[in-house]
Design an enzyme around this catalytic site. Structure first.
Site, short mmCIF file in Angstrom:
data_model
loop_
_atom_site.label_atom_id
_atom_site.label_comp_id
_atom_site.label_asym_id
_atom_site.label_seq_id
_atom_site.Cartn_x
_atom_site.Cartn_y
_atom_site.Cartn_z
N ASP A 214 0.86 -1.17 0.00
CA ASP A 214 0.00 0.00 0.00
C ASP A 214 0.91 1.23 0.00
OD1 ASP A 214 -2.11 1.76 0.00
OD2 ASP A 214 -3.17 0.80 1.64
C1 NOJ Z 1 -3.86 4.08 0.03
C2 NOJ Z 1 -5.07 3.22 0.21
O1 NOJ Z 1 -5.00 2.55 1.44
C3 NOJ Z 1 -5.24 2.19 -0.90
O2 NOJ Z 1 -6.50 1.58 -0.75
C4 NOJ Z 1 -5.10 2.82 -2.26
O3 NOJ Z 1 -5.28 1.85 -3.25
C5 NOJ Z 1 -3.73 3.45 -2.35
N1 NOJ Z 1 -3.59 4.47 -1.34
C6 NOJ Z 1 -3.46 4.05 -3.72
O4 NOJ Z 1 -4.18 5.19 -3.91
#
Ligand code: NOJ
Length: 815
Positions: free
Chosen positions: A341
């Protein structure tokens, strides 16, 4: 070498995996690769396990791996193609270590969806083969400009993958995922995901960070809005639907976008519902509750997985070899790649398991995180880590192999560019808009519909001449898009105010609109206008709820779950006029609606419905469609009940039969598992939702009174449960027929009820239908006292009914 019939081990596989298909084509080279991976896993675990035990586990794991490997052979998966594997190996053979590391690096190149790195030298990095993927960049031309650098300027011409959070539609925004789950209609969700894929791919996006399949049992957690609610079985069905929709029938189809199942894993179990917080759950809960939707997505061919932010059992999810390597790859045979993430690799430092970016990168990559989203640590440290011998070169090779495998499987090397000639689907296709409206209509949950002057408030009579429309969400286009509506455009939204005004204009009726209040304010300066509007109306519609951007989604945790601000006060003032009130709740989570449920005759939970919010609501309010959504999360009476979920274990001192609406008055009432100041039950339970018609259920009938655990385990037998469901009302309607079980006498405790089947059926007035469910190994097995997923002897209660608290029961024995 592929295509050899593989019959002998197949018999063994069938014993362990009765759902496996009858014939397979197996590639032995890949099988050997699987086994070597397992040997690596065993090697990794050797410090934790005693040697005798290790051999046993190794053998079992090999068998499991073979099983899952064979299961992974689906027509939609090109990840097992030996021809692709040969191309990957040939390419890897030409790559420098630096270029391999480049494949493991990902940056956000468009509007950021998290705190940025400050880097902007992407074109230069791409030309040197230093980036494997970009995200947040959209538009065929924009994407192609970057791709051109990768394909034409980098030494080995390896294309990039372009990703984006396409969560509930692309431009044609659907309801938020929690709302989509309330449809209980996986086929519809698959269609929505397909539409999202078609639109996103037309703008060069070939990878979505969706589906989010985190089980969420705590309404305080803002990200509950992004998933499918609290139930594992429903979560599995939805996970499969999303993957099928996004990826289509072949990854090489230009409209196919890679699914990324997230957030791996147990992110939704954050303590106190506070985002990014610690998760400390048992291994049994992990395997029984949180992992299965991921497994379902992987088995459906999901090409990528995103590792989560949480600290899981003391090991951060983005540096967790147990979940990322042993389970995901060793046990499930996952052949795609794992992306972290946003900066979750960098966050290993504040989490305390890494001292610097190099240590963070080392821990993440060796645990099984193949691609580093946005932390910059792989790009800046891994080369030295390998040179100094702290990270084996084989780990980098394997991570690069997994990413390249997906790139080849997508056909990116043959077709790296988005088609600019076709034109992007950025204007709304009427079919997509219509689909968005249908999903919204099926997502609404009618929570209450009491009679006023003898007949239920809803549906509204078409003669309702003057309607007062009150509330901060009646005309808020932005909120209707919900959180994570990356490419959604408020201009596309038809609000409730607009749709209602249009509808009433057709019948010479009138809408008197008054905002009444903002969502978050203490000022009641708009109340007088709202009350005056109510007084002039035949009926009042109050559109209240949460601020979609601030209060729901990532970093949107709330400690209070009431209608925010002074909205309840506004509602009280409106209700005091004595006019019939319909409350429409827009929210990304269950809210506490005690006062509302006690005083307002009709309540419709609408979530955040997307671009067709208004038309879908108006059609529902006037009865053109009959509400058929059902809750996928329990609505609490008090924050203190959280986490609150229907499939809890029974305690040794259940409060059954005790009146929990008042404090205990004697020892028999007191020494129970209860609150002294609140009931245990939710205000509205999981599975609940009303209709404009009524359904009647027969007692379920079972195909057998007992079955042997051994034959259920082997897949040789299954139980058929059937029940007759009748529409006894005067309108056509859809019902979600739900099947629950409880097992007792087992080696570990089992929930008081567990969903094990559901079917959405539509019945004309007076029509009845026999609904059948098959329950076999998948439905009866659980992680037992030896941490084996098996069917055990048990006394089983089976319910078929309209929600998790009703339905008539039948009994059955597993011996
Ligand atoms: C953080 C989020 O937790 C995740 O769900 C998302 O896909 C990513 N950022 C990318 O934007």
């Amino acid at each position: 070498m592929g295509g050899l019939p593989f019959t002998r081990p197949l018999r063994i596989i069938k014993r362990f995996s009765p759902r496996a298909p009858a014939t397979y084509k197996i590639d032995f080279a890949l099988y050997i690769e699987q086994i070597s991976l397992l040997v690596e896993v065993m090697f990794m675990l050797k410090h934790r396990l005693m040697s005798g035990c290790a051999v046993g586990i190794a053998m079992l794991s090999c068998l499991l791996a073979l099983t899952s490997f064979v299961q992974a052979q689906s027509p939609t998966s090109a990840l097992n193609d030996p021809k692709i594997e040969a191309r990957v190996n040939a390419l890897l053979g030409q790559m420098t270590l630096q270029e391999k590391i480049g494949q493991l690096v990902q940056y956000s190149a468009g509007s950021p969806t998290g705190p940025g790195t400050g880097r902007t030298d992407y074109p230069d990095m791409i030309a040197k083969g230093g980036i494997g993927s970009l995200f947040n960049l959209t538009g065929a031309r924009e994407v192609n400009a970057m791709q051109k650098i990768a394909v034409e300027k980098s030494r080995l011409h390896v294309p990039l993958i372009f990703g984006l959070d396409v969560i509930h539609g692309y431009r044609s925004t659907f309801p938020v995922p929690l709302g989509m789950s309330a449809t209980w209609n996986p086929d519809l969700i698959e269609k929505a995901a397909r539409i999202a894929a078609v639109e996103a791919s037309s703008e060069g996006v070939r990878w979505t960070f969706s589906p989010m399949v985190d089980i969420a049992r705590d309404a305080r957690w803002g990200r509950i809005v992004e998933g499918n609610g609290e139930d594992t079985y429903l979560g599995q069905a939805m996970a499969r639907a999303y993957v099928r929709g996004y990826q289509g029938t072949s990854l090489t189809d230009p409209t196919s976008i890679l699914a990324c199942v997230k957030h791996y894993v147990a992110y939704g179990a954050a303590e106190g519902g506070r985002d990014y917080n610690t998760v400390d759950i048992s291994d049994r809960s992990l395997r029984q509750v949180y992992l299965p939707p991921f497994r379902a997505a992987v088995d459906s061919g999901a090409a990528t997985v995103m590792s989560a932010f949480d600290d899981l059992q003391g090991v951060p999810a983005s540096a967790n070899p147990y979940t990322l390597t042993q389970i995901l790859r060793g046990e499930w045979g996952f052949r795609g790649f794992v992306v972290s993430d946003w900066n979750s690799v960098g966050e290993l430092i504040p989490q305390g398991v890494a001292l610097d970016p190099a240590m963070a990168a080392r821990k993440a990559v060796t645990a099984g995180v193949d691609m580093d989203m946005e932390s910059n640590s792989y790009a800046t440290t891994l080369l030295q880590e390998v040179k100094d011998g702290r990270v084996p070169q084989s780990v980098i090779d394997e991570a690069a192999r997994r990413i390249l495998r997906v790139k080849f499987a997508m056909g990116l090397f043959e077709h790296p560019y988005a088609d600019e000639s076709k034109g992007a689907i950025t204007t709304l296709d009427p079919a997509h808009v219509a689909a968005s409206r249908t999903v919204a209509e099926e997502s609404f949950v009618l929570l209450k519909n009491d009679p006023v002057s003898g007949s239920p408030v809803l549906p509204l009579a078409s003669g309702a001449k003057t309607i007062a429309l009150i509330g901060p969400l009646a005309d808020s286009a932005n909120d209707m898009l919900g959180s994570w509506s990356t490419k959604g455009d408020a201009k596309d939204v038809v609000t409730l105010r607009k749709a209602l005004s249009d509808r009433l204009a057709q019948s010479q009726g009138k809408v008197i609109y008054a905002k009444g209040t903002d969502i978050l304010t203490t000022s009641d300066s708009g109340f007088a206008e709202a009350v005056s509007a109510a007084r002039q109306a035949d009926v009042v519609i109050a559109a209240l709820g949460e601020d979609a951007g601030l209060m729901t989604g990532e970093a949107g945790s709330r400690a209070h779950l009431d209608l925010p601000g002074n909205q309840q006060k506004l509602l009280e003032a409106i209700a005091a006029t004595g006019k019939p009130v319909v409350l429409i709740v827009f929210s990304g989570r269950p809210l506490i609606l005690n006062w509302e449920a006690a005083h307002i005759p009709a309540i419709l939970e609408a979530w955040f419905p997307g671009i067709q919010a208004g038309p879908a609501l108006v059609r529902t309010l006037f009865g053109d469609v009959n509400p058929s959504g059902r809750l996928t999360t329990s609505f609490p009476r008090a924050v203190g009940q959280e986490p609150l979920y229907y499939n809890a274990m029974n305690t040794g001192r259940p409060a059954d039969g005790v009146d929990l609406t008042r404090p205990p008055s004697n020892a028999a009432e007191k020494f129970r598992s209860r609150y002294i100041d609140e009931q245990n039950s939710p205000l509205f339970p999981f599975g609940y939702g009303l209709s404009y018609t009524k359904f009647q259920y027969s007692t379920p009938s079972l195909s057998a009174q007992s079955l042997a655990a051994a034959s259920l385990n082997s897949g040789a037998s299954a139980l058929t449960v059937s029940a007759e469901v009748k529409n006894t009302g005067s309108r056509a309607g859809s019902e979600v027929v739900q099947l629950y079980i409880r097992q007792r006498g087992t080696s570990v405790t089992r929930p008081v009820r567990e969903l094990k089947g559901f079917q959405k059926i539509t019945l004309a007035p007076g029509e009845s239908k026999k609904v059948e469910f098959k329950l076999g190994r998948e439905e009866f097995s659980f992680w037992n006292i030896d941490m084996k997923d098996v069917v055990e002897p048990a006394q089983v209660t089976v319910w078929v009914g309209p929600n998790s608290t009703e339905g008539s029961e039948a009994h059955f024995t597993i011996n």
